[in-house]
Each structure stands twice: as structure tokens, then as C-alpha cells.
Design an enzyme around this catalytic site. Structure first.
Site, PDB file in Angstrom:
ATOM      1  N   CYS A 140       0.847  -1.188   0.000  1.00 33.69           N
ATOM      2  CA  CYS A 140       0.000   0.000   0.000  1.00 33.69           C
ATOM      3  C   CYS A 140       0.887   1.245   0.000  1.00 33.69           C
ATOM      4  O   CYS A 140       1.761   1.379   0.864  1.00 33.69           O
ATOM      5  CB  CYS A 140      -0.911  -0.007   1.221  1.00 33.69           C
ATOM      6  SG  CYS A 140      -1.847   1.524   1.440  1.00 33.69           S
ATOM      7  N   ASP A 151      -0.173  -5.965   0.618  1.00 33.26           N
ATOM      8  CA  ASP A 151      -1.487  -6.334   0.091  1.00 33.26           C
ATOM      9  C   ASP A 151      -1.337  -7.655  -0.652  1.00 33.26           C
ATOM     10  O   ASP A 151      -0.572  -7.749  -1.614  1.00 33.26           O
ATOM     11  CB  ASP A 151      -2.012  -5.268  -0.881  1.00 33.26           C
ATOM     12  CG  ASP A 151      -2.311  -3.944  -0.200  1.00 33.26           C
ATOM     13  OD1 ASP A 151      -2.824  -3.968   0.931  1.00 33.26           O
ATOM     14  OD2 ASP A 151      -2.035  -2.889  -0.805  1.00 33.26           O
TER      15      ASP A 151
END
Length: 285
Positions: free
Chosen positions: A191, A198
Site C-alpha cells: 500500500c 497487500d
């Protein structure tokens, strides 16, 4: 506008009253400028967000719960920052509404205003067995073991490397376009706001005269592991790279990212809207 904005730079205050102003838009152009490809070809598709912690009060003051799916068109000029969406949904927790439909209409209005495009909002009762939120399985073959017989170590890269797609391949083409459908559970990126990892599952359906080398495709997917990019940007980067290398007649790229803060994000890009699949949910969600 900084992507960090007021998010992540100070202690977060969680609103207890309806607060649509917490929704924080981020321009899609920020990610698309980095990709440096034709924007109009990245605008066909949807980002499906699924929220599992939606609650509000009925007129008796009793908490109501539902699962939500938001469909944001890829043509919208903005996306919504995920933490700001969580704060917005939390702000509804202690607000009274007369019906589920009223909640649905309000959320659609606020999200549409934030991203400056019409957002489709669906709310599902937890007892609805036909909600489309049951666990599904990606189409195609899993390529996660494509390098199992290789003795070469896969190096970490700071940025996605599309040159890996053509590694040790010939220029041989298939006389007629062939469709290749495959997926990998090893998609990982970071992120750009929080630098948190992620994880997701990536699925591709591609019709091309160039054969797909599963080992090279896996190497390419693994090159995203240390890349800082929003979910939507990563899928668009993959869509652009595959489009330029394979020159496909048809292409669909989608990802199901794991849930954070009760919300998962599932971008999908297609070369033609007729190829758009239905939204779904995988086992890690």
C-alpha cells in the site's frame, strides 16, 4: 494532493456520527501517469469493493447489519482511499434509518460524489444464500507451481518487470489466436499510504497469437512483491503490460485482494465490456 492527506499521519479519530466528509478521493491519473499507457484502454471495467462490517440503527435504536458491495466504474476520475471508506462506514453505525434501502441510497450518493461517477451499491442480508457472496473459485489453471522444476532462484525486484514475460522465449506464434486462462494466489504489493503488504489472487483470460509461458508469467507476477501501488493501479499495470506484449484480441485481468479493516477490493479490467465477469468472492476473503 498528497495520497497521505490526513490519513496515516496522525492518530485517527473514529467518527460516531454520520460523516460523509471523511471520504477521501484519490485521482486515478496519479497511477495511470506512472503506467504511461493509453488511459482510455484502462477505463473499461470495475472495481468491486466488498464490506463486511456495515451496521446502522433502526428506528428502535437496534443495530442492523448487512454485507455491502460497491461497484466503482474504471472510468471514474477518482477512487476512494480505503481507510477513509472504513471511517465513513463506521460513522453510520449509530445513525438511525427507516429501511435498508435508505442506507443503500445514501451510501450510493456519497460514494458517487466522492469518485465523481455513478457507484452501484448492493446490500445483502446475512441470511441471503443467493447474494453472490458465497465462496467461488477462479477460472483456469493455477500457475503457482510453474517454477517447481527450476533450479534458478527468483530474485526480489523493487518494481514490476514486464521484460520477464519474454525471458528465454522464441518468436513463435500460434496460427490462430488461442485463449489462455490462468490464476495465481501469489500476487503481493505494498500500500503506498501505509506501506503494508497487500495480498491477492490474480486471474487472467487472454486470447493471443503468442503462447503464454507459465513460468515467465509467474516470474512477472512475483516482480510486484515490493512494488508500492494501489490495488487498482497494480491491475491496470498488469493489463497494460500484457496488452503490449501479447497484443491480444481479448483480455480480462482481475484480482481479489484479501480483506483489511472489514473491506476487500477487487479490480477488474477488460478489453471489451462484454468480457466483464460477475463479481465474486474467494476463500481468502
Amino acid at each position: 494532493m498528497s495520497i497521505h492527506g490526513i490519513l496515516g499521519e496522525q492518530t485517527t479519530d473514529y467518527p460516531t456520527e454520520y460523516s460523509p466528509e471523511t471520504l477521501y478521493p484519490i485521482a486515478r491519473s496519479m497511477g495511470r501517469e506512472v503506467i504511461g499507457w493509453q488511459d482510455d484502454k484502462l477505463e473499461v471495467g470495475f472495481d468491486w469493493w466488498q464490506a463486511f462490517e456495515l451496521s446502522w440503527l433502526n428506528e428502535q435504536g437496534i443495530s442492523q447489519v448487512a454485507i455491502a458491495r460497491f461497484g466503482i466504474p474504471a472510468s471514474s476520475p477518482f477512487i476512494v482511499e480505503s481507510k477513509s471508506l472504513k471511517l465513513y462506514l463506521n460513522s453510520i453505525n449509530f445513525t438511525e434509518f427507516g429501511s435498508l434501502e435508505t442506507v443503500q441510497t445514501l451510501i450510493a450518493k456519497d460514494l458517487s460524489k466522492c469518485v465523481q461517477a455513478e457507484v452501484n451499491v448492493e446490500l445483502f442480508d446475512l441470511e441471503d444464500e443467493h447474494s453472490g457472496l458465497l465462496i467461488a473459485q477462479p477460472d483456469g489453471i493455477c500457475i503457482d507451481d510453474a517454477l517447481a522444476d527450476s533450479t534458478e532462484k527468483v530474485a526480489l525486484t523493487l518494481h514490476p518487470d514486464a521484460s520477464l514475460l519474454e525471458r528465454n522465449t522464441s518468436d513463435a506464434k500460434i496460427s490462430e489466436g488461442k485463449t489462455f486462462s490462468f490464476y495465481s494466489n501469489l500476487l503481493r504489493s505494498n500500500c503506498p499510504v501505509t506501506n503494508q503488504p497487500d495480498w491477492g489472487t490474480l486471474a487472467v483470460s487472454i486470447t493471443s497469437n503468442k503462447p503464454v509461458n507459465n513460468a515467465n508469467m509467474l516470474r512477472y507476477i512475483l516482480s510486484f512483491r515490493q512494488h508500492n501501488g494501489f490495488h487498482e493501479q497494480c491491475v491496470e499495470q498488469i493489463f497494460a503490460d500484457l496488452s503490449q506484449y501479447y497484443e491480444p484480441s481479448e483480455l480480462m485481468v482481475r484480482a481479489w485482494y484479501t480483506r483489511r479493516g472489514g473491506i476487500d477490493i477487487n479490480p477488474c479490467r477488460v478489453s471489451d465490456i462484454a468480457l466483464l465477469p460477475v463479481p465474486s468472492r474467494l476463500i481468502r476473503q
